[in-house]
Design a protein around this motif. Sequence first.
Motif, PDB file in Angstrom:
ATOM      1  N   TRP A  98       0.709  -1.095  -0.046  1.00 11.97           N
ATOM      2  CA  TRP A  98      -0.157  -0.183   0.028  1.00 11.97           C
ATOM      3  C   TRP A  98       0.939   1.236  -0.062  1.00 11.97           C
ATOM      4  O   TRP A  98       0.583   2.231  -0.775  1.00 11.97           O
ATOM      5  N   ILE A  99       2.022   1.288   0.810  1.00  8.67           N
ATOM      6  CA  ILE A  99       3.055   2.464   0.904  1.00  8.67           C
ATOM      7  C   ILE A  99       3.346   2.683  -0.611  1.00  8.67           C
ATOM      8  O   ILE A  99       3.631   3.628  -1.038  1.00  8.67           O
ATOM      9  N   ASP A 100       3.867   1.639  -1.221  1.00  8.69           N
ATOM     10  CA  ASP A 100       4.409   1.596  -2.571  1.00  8.69           C
ATOM     11  C   ASP A 100       3.461   2.287  -3.579  1.00  8.69           C
ATOM     12  O   ASP A 100       3.663   2.692  -4.692  1.00  8.69           O
ATOM     13  N   ARG A 101       2.136   1.784  -3.525  1.00  6.13           N
ATOM     14  CA  ARG A 101       1.112   2.311  -4.565  1.00  6.13           C
ATOM     15  C   ARG A 101       0.740   3.705  -4.202  1.00  6.13           C
ATOM     16  O   ARG A 101       0.059   4.234  -4.916  1.00  6.13           O
ATOM     17  N   LYS A 102       0.880   4.307  -2.973  1.00  4.53           N
ATOM     18  CA  LYS A 102       0.426   5.412  -2.445  1.00  4.53           C
ATOM     19  C   LYS A 102       1.098   6.637  -3.498  1.00  4.53           C
ATOM     20  O   LYS A 102       2.455   6.664  -3.561  1.00  4.53           O
ATOM     21  N   PRO A 103       0.411   7.498  -4.008  1.00  3.48           N
ATOM     22  CA  PRO A 103       0.998   8.360  -4.736  1.00  3.48           C
ATOM     23  C   PRO A 103       1.703   9.500  -4.264  1.00  3.48           C
ATOM     24  O   PRO A 103       1.866   9.644  -2.942  1.00  3.48           O
ATOM     25  N   SER A 104       2.980  10.003  -4.843  1.00  3.35           N
ATOM     26  CA  SER A 104       3.833  10.710  -4.110  1.00  3.35           C
ATOM     27  C   SER A 104       3.313  12.264  -3.908  1.00  3.35           C
ATOM     28  O   SER A 104       2.814  12.661  -4.637  1.00  3.35           O
ATOM     29  N   LYS A 105       3.493  12.717  -2.604  1.00  3.95           N
ATOM     30  CA  LYS A 105       3.146  14.061  -2.221  1.00  3.95           C
ATOM     31  C   LYS A 105       4.056  15.162  -2.825  1.00  3.95           C
ATOM     32  O   LYS A 105       3.718  16.342  -2.774  1.00  3.95           O
ATOM     33  N   PHE A 106       5.112  14.658  -3.482  1.00  2.00           N
ATOM     34  CA  PHE A 106       6.214  15.546  -3.996  1.00  2.00           C
ATOM     35  C   PHE A 106       5.715  16.404  -5.393  1.00  2.00           C
ATOM     36  O   PHE A 106       5.629  15.486  -6.018  1.00  2.00           O
ATOM     37  N   SER A 107       5.647  17.633  -5.169  1.00  3.66           N
ATOM     38  CA  SER A 107       5.188  18.078  -6.350  1.00  3.66           C
ATOM     39  C   SER A 107       6.168  18.317  -7.398  1.00  3.66           C
ATOM     40  O   SER A 107       6.986  18.083  -7.268  1.00  3.66           O
ATOM     41  N   VAL A 108       5.214  18.407  -8.490  1.00  5.14           N
ATOM     42  CA  VAL A 108       6.160  18.712  -9.971  1.00  5.14           C
ATOM     43  C   VAL A 108       6.981  19.985 -10.032  1.00  5.14           C
ATOM     44  O   VAL A 108       7.967  20.315 -10.728  1.00  5.14           O
ATOM     45  N   PRO A 154       8.902  21.789  -8.049  1.00  6.74           N
ATOM     46  CA  PRO A 154      10.551  21.746  -7.445  1.00  6.74           C
ATOM     47  C   PRO A 154      11.312  21.102  -8.665  1.00  6.74           C
ATOM     48  O   PRO A 154      12.336  21.742  -8.829  1.00  6.74           O
ATOM     49  N   ALA A 155      10.658  20.051  -9.217  1.00  8.34           N
ATOM     50  CA  ALA A 155      11.516  19.461 -10.618  1.00  8.34           C
ATOM     51  C   ALA A 155      11.574  20.509 -11.647  1.00  8.34           C
ATOM     52  O   ALA A 155      12.534  20.698 -12.279  1.00  8.34           O
ATOM     53  N   ILE A 156      10.372  21.246 -11.800  1.00 11.29           N
ATOM     54  CA  ILE A 156      10.324  22.216 -12.992  1.00 11.29           C
ATOM     55  C   ILE A 156      11.226  23.350 -12.611  1.00 11.29           C
ATOM     56  O   ILE A 156      12.068  24.017 -13.384  1.00 11.29           O
ATOM     57  N   GLY A 157      11.200  23.910 -11.254  1.00 14.93           N
ATOM     58  CA  GLY A 157      12.110  24.797 -10.794  1.00 14.93           C
ATOM     59  C   GLY A 157      13.603  24.418 -10.882  1.00 14.93           C
ATOM     60  O   GLY A 157      14.369  25.520 -11.549  1.00 14.93           O
ATOM     61  N   MET A 158      14.071  23.264 -10.821  1.00 14.07           N
ATOM     62  CA  MET A 158      15.239  22.893 -10.569  1.00 14.07           C
ATOM     63  C   MET A 158      15.767  22.627 -12.278  1.00 14.07           C
ATOM     64  O   MET A 158      16.873  23.068 -12.467  1.00 14.07           O
ATOM     65  N   ALA A 159      15.076  22.325 -13.081  1.00 18.55           N
ATOM     66  CA  ALA A 159      15.204  22.012 -14.330  1.00 18.55           C
ATOM     67  C   ALA A 159      15.741  23.447 -14.923  1.00 18.55           C
ATOM     68  O   ALA A 159      16.328  23.518 -15.851  1.00 18.55           O
ATOM     69  N   VAL A 160      14.755  24.435 -14.534  1.00 19.80           N
ATOM     70  CA  VAL A 160      15.047  25.897 -15.216  1.00 19.80           C
ATOM     71  C   VAL A 160      16.340  26.260 -14.566  1.00 19.80           C
ATOM     72  O   VAL A 160      17.129  27.129 -15.546  1.00 19.80           O
ATOM     73  N   VAL A 161      16.695  26.063 -13.538  1.00 13.21           N
ATOM     74  CA  VAL A 161      17.735  26.522 -12.783  1.00 13.21           C
ATOM     75  C   VAL A 161      19.031  25.958 -13.586  1.00 13.21           C
ATOM     76  O   VAL A 161      20.112  26.474 -13.833  1.00 13.21           O
ATOM     77  N   VAL A 162      18.824  24.712 -13.901  1.00 17.88           N
ATOM     78  CA  VAL A 162      19.954  23.910 -14.540  1.00 17.88           C
ATOM     79  C   VAL A 162      20.303  24.575 -15.824  1.00 17.88           C
ATOM     80  O   VAL A 162      21.289  24.846 -16.295  1.00 17.88           O
ATOM     81  N   GLY A 163      19.045  24.447 -16.537  1.00 13.95           N
ATOM     82  CA  GLY A 163      19.117  25.033 -18.019  1.00 13.95           C
ATOM     83  C   GLY A 163      19.754  26.566 -18.130  1.00 13.95           C
ATOM     84  O   GLY A 163      20.593  26.819 -18.757  1.00 13.95           O
ATOM     85  N   LEU A 164      19.153  27.240 -16.950  1.00 17.57           N
ATOM     86  CA  LEU A 164      19.983  28.711 -16.973  1.00 17.57           C
ATOM     87  C   LEU A 164      21.562  28.716 -16.822  1.00 17.57           C
ATOM     88  O   LEU A 164      22.222  29.323 -17.198  1.00 17.57           O
ATOM     89  N   SER A 165      21.937  27.817 -15.598  1.00 16.67           N
ATOM     90  CA  SER A 165      23.112  27.731 -15.457  1.00 16.67           C
ATOM     91  C   SER A 165      23.923  27.235 -16.315  1.00 16.67           C
ATOM     92  O   SER A 165      25.157  27.398 -16.576  1.00 16.67           O
ATOM     93  N   PHE A 166      23.520  26.307 -17.075  1.00 17.42           N
ATOM     94  CA  PHE A 166      24.208  25.746 -18.137  1.00 17.42           C
ATOM     95  C   PHE A 166      24.590  26.573 -19.493  1.00 17.42           C
ATOM     96  O   PHE A 166      25.745  26.489 -20.108  1.00 17.42           O
ATOM     97  N   ARG A 167      23.333  27.638 -19.874  1.00 19.80           N
ATOM     98  CA  ARG A 167      23.589  28.399 -21.087  1.00 19.80           C
ATOM     99  C   ARG A 167      24.067  29.866 -20.745  1.00 19.80           C
ATOM    100  O   ARG A 167      25.012  30.264 -21.438  1.00 19.80           O
ATOM    101  N   LEU A 168      23.633  30.406 -19.624  1.00 19.29           N
ATOM    102  CA  LEU A 168      23.997  31.854 -19.491  1.00 19.29           C
ATOM    103  C   LEU A 168      25.333  32.349 -19.327  1.00 19.29           C
ATOM    104  O   LEU A 168      25.976  33.207 -19.831  1.00 19.29           O
TER     105      LEU A 168
END
Length: 441
Positions: free
Chosen positions: A77-87, A89-103
């Motif tokens: 049941w724990i394994d099937r329970k949906p993650s409460k971790f929102s998308v 933070p992942a989008i925010g980190m992806a934007v930070v990585v992209g900007l840090s990679f290019r700018l």
Amino acid sequence: MGLYQGFHSPWARSLTNDKEAYMSESRNLLLRWVDNPEKLENLYRKNPESFEKLLEASLEIEPESLVLRIWKTRIDWIDRKPSKFSVWPAIGMAVVVGLSFRLPALALGNEWYYPRFGALCIMLGVAAYLSLRNRHKHWFKGLVAVSLSLIYVSLLPDYQVELADGSYRTSDSVVMALIHLPVAFLVFLGMCFTGDRWDHPDQRCDFIRYIGELVILSVLVGLGGIALSGLTIALFQLIGLAIEEWYFENIGLMCAAAIPVGATFLYESMFQRKVSIAPVLAKVFAPLFLIMVSVYLVAMLIQGQNPFIDREFLVTFDGLLLLVLGITVFSLVGRQKTAVGILDYVNLALISVTLIIDLVALSAIVFRLISMGITPNRVAVLGANLTILVHLFQIFREYLGSVRRDDGFPFINGVIGQYLPLYSVWAAIVVFVFPFLFGFR
């Protein structure tokens, strides 16, 4: 036996000879404490992943145990329970990585910035996301180490120096340092992935599996990004705007750098670390790679190819070694099957062929060192091949012993996982010692 010692004895005893006795003890560990709910709860909280493996082994012995079945239902049941971790933070980190990679590259120049910080920027972005999600307690120590490393890399001289006659001299020691830099941070990434359980070889093998899944998921996400990019460019062309060059130099690079963060989000939150594409593919391709490599070695002998003299052929040989090593490791990590099968003999043959490739490459490197002199490239490759050789020999010895005993392969993960930090140690030596040792030549 104390609770903590009894639970962690698989790793503490992995180098002892009493393996058969320990395997029996592991299977009956939960059965001895099945009437003590407090101890079972403590076991689970100390290491949920290992508890789940012991639970599976105990259910094979006592499938009708009500307590064990309740624990099985709870974990499922724990394994099937949906993650409460929102998308987000992942989008925010992806934007930070992209900007840090290019700018920064726009100001510092592509040729200076990307060799030093390109791969490191992506790896540290993934590490930061994993630390945020898993609440890694040692993030401050990692931040200090990363900051010092970034300062060190930024102070390294250019790997190509223009001479008075207009020609260029390449600093092999600096090139080797930049190539090995991501490998040196492999342990740090692993600690961010496993949290406080990095000392357990099983957790390190989970990290190895994650690396394989990360590569596969990144490819899938990248293919989706390519399709979206093609559609975007085509739509702008319909209104008379040619944005191809600008798009790929800016948006394309930023999105490509952010792909591993997105793939990690899929693996962690969407798939709950349950996807196992890499091991399955490795098991499927292991027989094919065995045939291919065996035929290649025979053809090499017939054609008279000589890695002792041909440098490019030696480089290709080492690349083949790394590829076969990856297939071998991914086909072994997390092996759950208890009975010996045909795939085990294929794996043993593949490891044997990989050992032959490593010995040939190692002999060629030693020959070039003796006959042509010491260079940073040759010493770095020599150390890497020696590290792989020792690891492969340990895997082969343990794997062959388990096949002969047919004991369920209880210690193969330990042999694979406990050796992982040595790769990062050798890479760190190349990064932080070689430039000074060879006078930045």
